[in-house]
Design a protein around this motif. Structure first.
Motif, PDB file in Angstrom:
ATOM      1  N   ILE A 250       0.746  -1.251   0.011  1.00  0.00           N
ATOM      2  CA  ILE A 250      -0.073  -0.074   0.036  1.00  0.00           C
ATOM      3  C   ILE A 250       0.817   1.380   0.006  1.00  0.00           C
ATOM      4  O   ILE A 250       1.985   1.479   0.486  1.00  0.00           O
ATOM      5  CB  ILE A 250      -1.106  -0.081   1.039  1.00  0.00           C
ATOM      6  CG1 ILE A 250      -0.097   0.096   2.591  1.00  0.00           C
ATOM      7  CG2 ILE A 250      -1.965  -1.160   0.932  1.00  0.00           C
ATOM      8  CD1 ILE A 250      -1.014   0.107   3.724  1.00  0.00           C
ATOM      9  N   GLU A 251       0.343   2.523  -0.337  1.00  0.00           N
ATOM     10  CA  GLU A 251       0.938   3.368  -0.412  1.00  0.00           C
ATOM     11  C   GLU A 251       0.392   4.408   0.661  1.00  0.00           C
ATOM     12  O   GLU A 251      -0.635   4.729   0.616  1.00  0.00           O
ATOM     13  CB  GLU A 251       0.643   4.072  -1.733  1.00  0.00           C
ATOM     14  CG  GLU A 251       1.732   5.525  -1.972  1.00  0.00           C
ATOM     15  CD  GLU A 251       1.482   6.082  -3.285  1.00  0.00           C
ATOM     16  OE1 GLU A 251       2.182   7.237  -3.649  1.00  0.00           O
ATOM     17  OE2 GLU A 251       0.916   5.630  -4.106  1.00  0.00           O
ATOM     18  N   ASP A 252       1.239   4.771   1.530  1.00  0.00           N
ATOM     19  CA  ASP A 252       0.788   5.612   2.868  1.00  0.00           C
ATOM     20  C   ASP A 252       2.157   6.281   3.323  1.00  0.00           C
ATOM     21  O   ASP A 252       3.097   5.708   3.739  1.00  0.00           O
ATOM     22  CB  ASP A 252       0.267   4.641   3.771  1.00  0.00           C
ATOM     23  CG  ASP A 252      -0.368   5.451   4.914  1.00  0.00           C
ATOM     24  OD1 ASP A 252       0.408   6.417   5.344  1.00  0.00           O
ATOM     25  OD2 ASP A 252      -1.570   4.891   5.336  1.00  0.00           O
ATOM     26  N   LYS A 253       2.267   7.529   3.140  1.00  0.00           N
ATOM     27  CA  LYS A 253       3.584   8.236   3.634  1.00  0.00           C
ATOM     28  C   LYS A 253       3.591   8.403   5.169  1.00  0.00           C
ATOM     29  O   LYS A 253       4.833   8.279   5.528  1.00  0.00           O
ATOM     30  CB  LYS A 253       3.369   9.698   3.227  1.00  0.00           C
ATOM     31  CG  LYS A 253       3.385  10.048   1.417  1.00  0.00           C
ATOM     32  CD  LYS A 253       3.349  11.590   1.298  1.00  0.00           C
ATOM     33  CE  LYS A 253       3.551  11.612  -0.277  1.00  0.00           C
ATOM     34  NZ  LYS A 253       3.309  13.227  -0.752  1.00  0.00           N
ATOM     35  N   LYS A 254       2.450   8.194   6.049  1.00  0.00           N
ATOM     36  CA  LYS A 254       2.547   8.373   7.213  1.00  0.00           C
ATOM     37  C   LYS A 254       3.524   6.943   7.686  1.00  0.00           C
ATOM     38  O   LYS A 254       4.276   6.773   8.707  1.00  0.00           O
ATOM     39  CB  LYS A 254       1.227   8.418   7.987  1.00  0.00           C
ATOM     40  CG  LYS A 254       0.852   9.644   7.957  1.00  0.00           C
ATOM     41  CD  LYS A 254      -0.633   9.806   8.598  1.00  0.00           C
ATOM     42  CE  LYS A 254      -0.313   9.516  10.293  1.00  0.00           C
ATOM     43  NZ  LYS A 254      -1.437   9.847  11.060  1.00  0.00           N
ATOM     44  N   LEU A 255       3.079   5.683   6.873  1.00  0.00           N
ATOM     45  CA  LEU A 255       3.907   4.335   7.584  1.00  0.00           C
ATOM     46  C   LEU A 255       5.391   4.496   6.990  1.00  0.00           C
ATOM     47  O   LEU A 255       6.169   3.888   7.617  1.00  0.00           O
ATOM     48  CB  LEU A 255       3.110   3.365   6.776  1.00  0.00           C
ATOM     49  CG  LEU A 255       1.468   3.102   7.125  1.00  0.00           C
ATOM     50  CD1 LEU A 255       1.082   2.055   6.105  1.00  0.00           C
ATOM     51  CD2 LEU A 255       1.660   2.318   8.523  1.00  0.00           C
ATOM     52  N   ILE A 256       5.602   5.079   5.920  1.00  0.00           N
ATOM     53  CA  ILE A 256       6.969   5.117   5.563  1.00  0.00           C
ATOM     54  C   ILE A 256       7.732   5.977   6.448  1.00  0.00           C
ATOM     55  O   ILE A 256       8.760   5.734   6.798  1.00  0.00           O
ATOM     56  CB  ILE A 256       7.153   5.734   4.055  1.00  0.00           C
ATOM     57  CG1 ILE A 256       6.174   4.600   3.105  1.00  0.00           C
ATOM     58  CG2 ILE A 256       8.378   6.022   3.496  1.00  0.00           C
ATOM     59  CD1 ILE A 256       6.326   5.083   1.655  1.00  0.00           C
TER      60      ILE A 256
END
Length: 355
Positions: A250-256
């Motif tokens: 998935i694409e999620d800046k907060k997780l990265i």
């Protein structure tokens, strides 16, 4: 320091890998091997290091070229050291990748000794290993401003009653190395305690239940505060033991950013996995930090960031670049496969410790 071998030489790159089990709680070894074969191609020799004779990847000869049994972690550092010296004299291993939590302490202890005989590795320090330990995770979260569920470390079943009064139900009951149970009543909490104690010993961790979406993040730290690679995966199918049997990138800046913040806070060296719960309001809770690659790490290669391959490059002091993108929407669906082998292979491994 030993010179790094050249891939253009006749001798293939030889990599030793542990974690060859592939049951309903699979080890990362086979996924690591698949990623390595994708990354290095044919000029690669894989040496399996097994603790038990029925670890399935032992008998997958298209993946593992030769397997050696090694002593259990409880046998101590010296027993492991002597066994690896024997194996090294035969195989000339270039890089070793351990994949079990319980074995890491011994391998880290031997890191310099192994380098002295030509075996490179890229492992966290003992301090880093201790920081993210389940029994220390709550304190680590407070110290570094990470959301971590409240928990209690207990040593007797009688302490469960107090924990349930504090946290209520449902409740997470976790073993110190592996496995966790979500319980909804006091009787099940006691059953979970004794199961985990019998399998993994004490202490047991009792943790407040967080409701949300289960997400795992595979990361690779360079030991200098940077996360070279970060791949978030949302679980699509979960086994009774809480393991992902299917998942999707998935694409999620907060997780990265969470994974990068973890690498920065710890100067993490090597592979890691963050088990995260994402609440409906978007808050992220770190449930666990696993100090090695996850069993689904082959998905990182499929998504465009081959973490095991880059770890080998780091171990051998090759130049690497931080990944900037990956493919979201890549799925894995795990499956069981009956691999047919002759009993003579099993007997040979049992008798001689090699196959």
């Amino acid at each position: 320091m030993n010179a790094s071998p050249d891939l253009n030489q006749a001798k293939p790159l030889t990599i030793a890998v542990t974690g060859l089990n592939a049951n309903d709680n699979p080890g990362p070894g086979l996924a690591v091997i698949r990623a390595l074969r994708d990354g290095f191609g044919e000029n690669l020799r894989i040496i399996g290091l097994a603790y038990e004779t029925l670890e399935p990847a032992i008998y997958m000869h298209n993946q593992v070229d030769k397997t050696y049994r090694i002593p259990y972690p409880t046998a101590g550092v010296n027993a492991l050291k002597e066994r690896l010296k024997h194996i090294q004299a035969i195989e000339q291993i270039d890089v070793l990748i351990p994949n079990f939590d319980a074995e890491l302490f011994n391998f880290i202890k031997l890191e310099k000794d192994l380098l002295g005989i030509g075996i490179h590795s890229f492992l966290p320090t003992h301090k880093q290993l201790e920081q993210r330990d389940k029994v220390n995770l709550s304190a680590f979260g407070k110290q570094n401003n990470f959301n971590v569920p409240a928990d209690e470390v207990i040593f007797s079943a009688s302490e469960i009653d107090v924990s349930t009064e504090r946290f209520g139900f449902p409740l997470m009951v976790k073993g110190k190395f592996y496995e966790a149970y979500t319980v909804t009543n006091l009787a099940d909490a006691h059953i979970a305690f004794y199961k985990l104690q019998a399998k993994w010993g004490l202490p047991i961790i009792v943790q407040k239940f967080i409701k949300g979406i289960e997400i795992n993040i595979a990361g690779l730290g360079d030991g200098k505060g940077n996360a070279i690679s970060v791949i978030p995966m949302r679980k699509l199918y979960i086994t009774e033991k809480g393991k992902a049997w299917a998942g999707i990138t998935i694409e999620d800046k907060k997780l990265i950013e969470l994974a990068k913040d973890f690498a920065k806070a710890t100067n993490w060296k090597g592979g890691f996995e963050l088990e995260v719960m994402k609440e409906d309001n978007g808050d992220l809770y770190i449930m666990e930090v696993n100090p090695r690659f996850p069993a689904w790490v082959y998905l990182t290669a499929a998504a465009g960031q081959n973490q095991p391959k880059v770890l080998v490059d780091l171990a051998m002091n090759r130049p690497i670049e931080e990944f900037e993108s990956y493919k979201a929407g890549k799925m894995f669906v795990r499956y069981a496969w009956d691999n047919i082998v002759d009993v003579e292979e099993f007997q040979k491994l049992s008798a001689f410790g090699e196959l």
